[in-house]
Scaffold this motif. Sequence first.
Motif, PDB file in Angstrom:
ATOM      1  N   GLU A   2      23.509  67.031   2.496  1.00  0.00           N
ATOM      2  CA  GLU A   2      23.417  67.690   3.804  1.00  0.00           C
ATOM      3  C   GLU A   2      24.496  67.114   4.725  1.00  0.00           C
ATOM      4  N   PRO A   3      25.065  67.923   5.627  1.00  0.00           N
ATOM      5  CA  PRO A   3      26.038  67.377   6.583  1.00  0.00           C
ATOM      6  C   PRO A   3      25.406  66.287   7.445  1.00  0.00           C
ATOM      7  N   PHE A   4      26.149  65.211   7.660  1.00  0.00           N
ATOM      8  CA  PHE A   4      25.669  64.085   8.448  1.00  0.00           C
ATOM      9  C   PHE A   4      26.062  64.272   9.908  1.00  0.00           C
ATOM     10  N   SER A   5      25.099  64.020  10.791  1.00  0.00           N
ATOM     11  CA  SER A   5      25.377  64.012  12.230  1.00  0.00           C
ATOM     12  C   SER A   5      24.338  63.143  12.912  1.00  0.00           C
ATOM     13  N   GLU A   6      24.627  62.742  14.129  1.00  0.00           N
ATOM     14  CA  GLU A   6      23.668  61.956  14.897  1.00  0.00           C
ATOM     15  C   GLU A   6      22.377  62.750  15.112  1.00  0.00           C
ATOM     16  N   ARG A   7      22.539  64.043  15.313  1.00  0.00           N
ATOM     17  CA  ARG A   7      21.369  64.897  15.532  1.00  0.00           C
ATOM     18  C   ARG A   7      20.464  64.929  14.303  1.00  0.00           C
ATOM     19  N   SER A   8      21.051  64.969  13.096  1.00  0.00           N
ATOM     20  CA  SER A   8      20.226  64.984  11.883  1.00  0.00           C
ATOM     21  C   SER A   8      19.509  63.647  11.693  1.00  0.00           C
ATOM     22  N   VAL A   9      20.143  62.552  12.097  1.00  0.00           N
ATOM     23  CA  VAL A   9      19.503  61.237  12.012  1.00  0.00           C
ATOM     24  C   VAL A   9      18.325  61.168  12.985  1.00  0.00           C
ATOM     25  N   GLU A  10      18.524  61.663  14.199  1.00  0.00           N
ATOM     26  CA  GLU A  10      17.444  61.683  15.183  1.00  0.00           C
ATOM     27  C   GLU A  10      16.283  62.549  14.708  1.00  0.00           C
ATOM     28  N   ARG A  11      16.604  63.684  14.077  1.00  0.00           N
ATOM     29  CA  ARG A  11      15.563  64.569  13.539  1.00  0.00           C
ATOM     30  C   ARG A  11      14.763  63.846  12.457  1.00  0.00           C
ATOM     31  N   ALA A  12      15.451  63.104  11.585  1.00  0.00           N
ATOM     32  CA  ALA A  12      14.766  62.356  10.526  1.00  0.00           C
ATOM     33  C   ALA A  12      13.842  61.296  11.124  1.00  0.00           C
ATOM     34  N   GLN A  13      14.307  60.615  12.162  1.00  0.00           N
ATOM     35  CA  GLN A  13      13.464  59.610  12.819  1.00  0.00           C
ATOM     36  C   GLN A  13      12.216  60.247  13.427  1.00  0.00           C
ATOM     37  N   ARG A  14      12.388  61.389  14.081  1.00  0.00           N
ATOM     38  CA  ARG A  14      11.227  62.081  14.665  1.00  0.00           C
ATOM     39  C   ARG A  14      10.249  62.518  13.581  1.00  0.00           C
ATOM     40  N   ASN A  15      10.768  63.047  12.468  1.00  0.00           N
ATOM     41  CA  ASN A  15       9.898  63.495  11.369  1.00  0.00           C
ATOM     42  C   ASN A  15       9.078  62.337  10.808  1.00  0.00           C
ATOM     43  N   ILE A  16       9.714  61.198  10.593  1.00  0.00           N
ATOM     44  CA  ILE A  16       9.012  60.038  10.039  1.00  0.00           C
ATOM     45  C   ILE A  16       7.966  59.543  11.030  1.00  0.00           C
ATOM     46  N   ASN A  17       8.347  59.478  12.300  1.00  0.00           N
ATOM     47  CA  ASN A  17       7.422  59.031  13.337  1.00  0.00           C
ATOM     48  C   ASN A  17       6.205  59.958  13.414  1.00  0.00           C
ATOM     49  N   ARG A  18       6.444  61.261  13.366  1.00  0.00           N
ATOM     50  CA  ARG A  18       5.353  62.238  13.397  1.00  0.00           C
ATOM     51  C   ARG A  18       4.434  62.070  12.191  1.00  0.00           C
ATOM     52  N   ASP A  19       5.018  61.933  10.997  1.00  0.00           N
ATOM     53  CA  ASP A  19       4.212  61.787   9.784  1.00  0.00           C
ATOM     54  C   ASP A  19       3.392  60.503   9.803  1.00  0.00           C
ATOM     55  N   LEU A  20       3.972  59.430  10.331  1.00  0.00           N
ATOM     56  CA  LEU A  20       3.216  58.175  10.436  1.00  0.00           C
ATOM     57  C   LEU A  20       2.012  58.358  11.352  1.00  0.00           C
ATOM     58  N   ARG A  21       2.215  59.039  12.463  1.00  0.00           N
ATOM     59  CA  ARG A  21       1.100  59.274  13.389  1.00  0.00           C
ATOM     60  C   ARG A  21       0.028  60.140  12.763  1.00  0.00           C
ATOM     61  N   GLU A  22       0.432  61.132  11.973  1.00  0.00           N
ATOM     62  CA  GLU A  22      -0.551  61.981  11.294  1.00  0.00           C
ATOM     63  C   GLU A  22      -1.381  61.186  10.287  1.00  0.00           C
ATOM     64  N   HIS A  23      -0.827  60.087   9.785  1.00  0.00           N
ATOM     65  CA  HIS A  23      -1.554  59.248   8.835  1.00  0.00           C
ATOM     66  C   HIS A  23      -2.261  58.087   9.528  1.00  0.00           C
ATOM     67  N   GLY A  24      -2.329  58.088  10.854  1.00  0.00           N
ATOM     68  CA  GLY A  24      -3.098  57.093  11.582  1.00  0.00           C
ATOM     69  C   GLY A  24      -2.295  55.913  12.103  1.00  0.00           C
ATOM     70  N   TYR A  25      -0.997  55.903  11.921  1.00  0.00           N
ATOM     71  CA  TYR A  25      -0.160  54.809  12.422  1.00  0.00           C
ATOM     72  C   TYR A  25       0.452  55.255  13.749  1.00  0.00           C
ATOM     73  N   LEU A  26      -0.277  54.984  14.832  1.00  0.00           N
ATOM     74  CA  LEU A  26       0.135  55.490  16.138  1.00  0.00           C
ATOM     75  C   LEU A  26       1.185  54.621  16.815  1.00  0.00           C
ATOM     76  N   PHE A  27       1.207  53.343  16.486  1.00  0.00           N
ATOM     77  CA  PHE A  27       2.118  52.410  17.136  1.00  0.00           C
ATOM     78  C   PHE A  27       3.148  51.943  16.121  1.00  0.00           C
ATOM     79  N   ASN A  28       4.298  52.588  16.109  1.00  0.00           N
ATOM     80  CA  ASN A  28       5.327  52.259  15.133  1.00  0.00           C
ATOM     81  C   ASN A  28       6.709  52.392  15.742  1.00  0.00           C
TER      82      ASN A  28
END
Length: 181
Positions: free
Chosen positions: A115-141
């Motif tokens: 996939e093309p690399f950009s700062e925006r894609s990195v930020e999107r990946a961070q948001r996705n991981i953060n969201r998934d962690l919260r869905e699994h009960g890890y609210l403070f990460n």
Amino acid sequence: CSCGMTCSCVRRRWTRWRRSRRRPTGSGSLAVYTSSSTPVWVESAWADAALAMTAHYQDNGFLNAQVTLGRLEIEGQTAVVTYSVNEGNQTTIEQVILSGLPEGLELEPGISMGEPFSERSVERAQRNINRDLREHGYLFNRVEASAKITEGSLARLEVTVTAGPKVTVGKIFVRGQARTS
């Protein structure tokens, strides 16, 4: 130019404005207009368009892209603007490394190899991981990402997760009247 922001786009907007006979206003408005049949040139608006096109290329992996304002030709009430585009090499993601995930938990960062690399894609990946962690009960990460780009325009993305304790709901007590009328 493959950016989708070509001079024909500018020409369409100019024609629309000319038909409405109003001076354009606001962000992204045209900077060439006629006032008493005298053409007016506002260079900063066209320079802003070049910056927007540069950002578009960088969001698509062309990290060293350069868009410069070329020339302006005015024929009657039609303006044609030429931009010079130097894309450079497209940087793509070679590898994604996730570390620090809670035991037994596997997440998809939403970014993949090739996939093309950009700062925006990195930020999107961070948001996705953060969201998934919260869905699994890890609210403070905390999710941090760093990228190493090689000479061959390949990016190695390292994502480090610091997950807090898993949050669970304990007993729930409902109090109040048992019956209402």
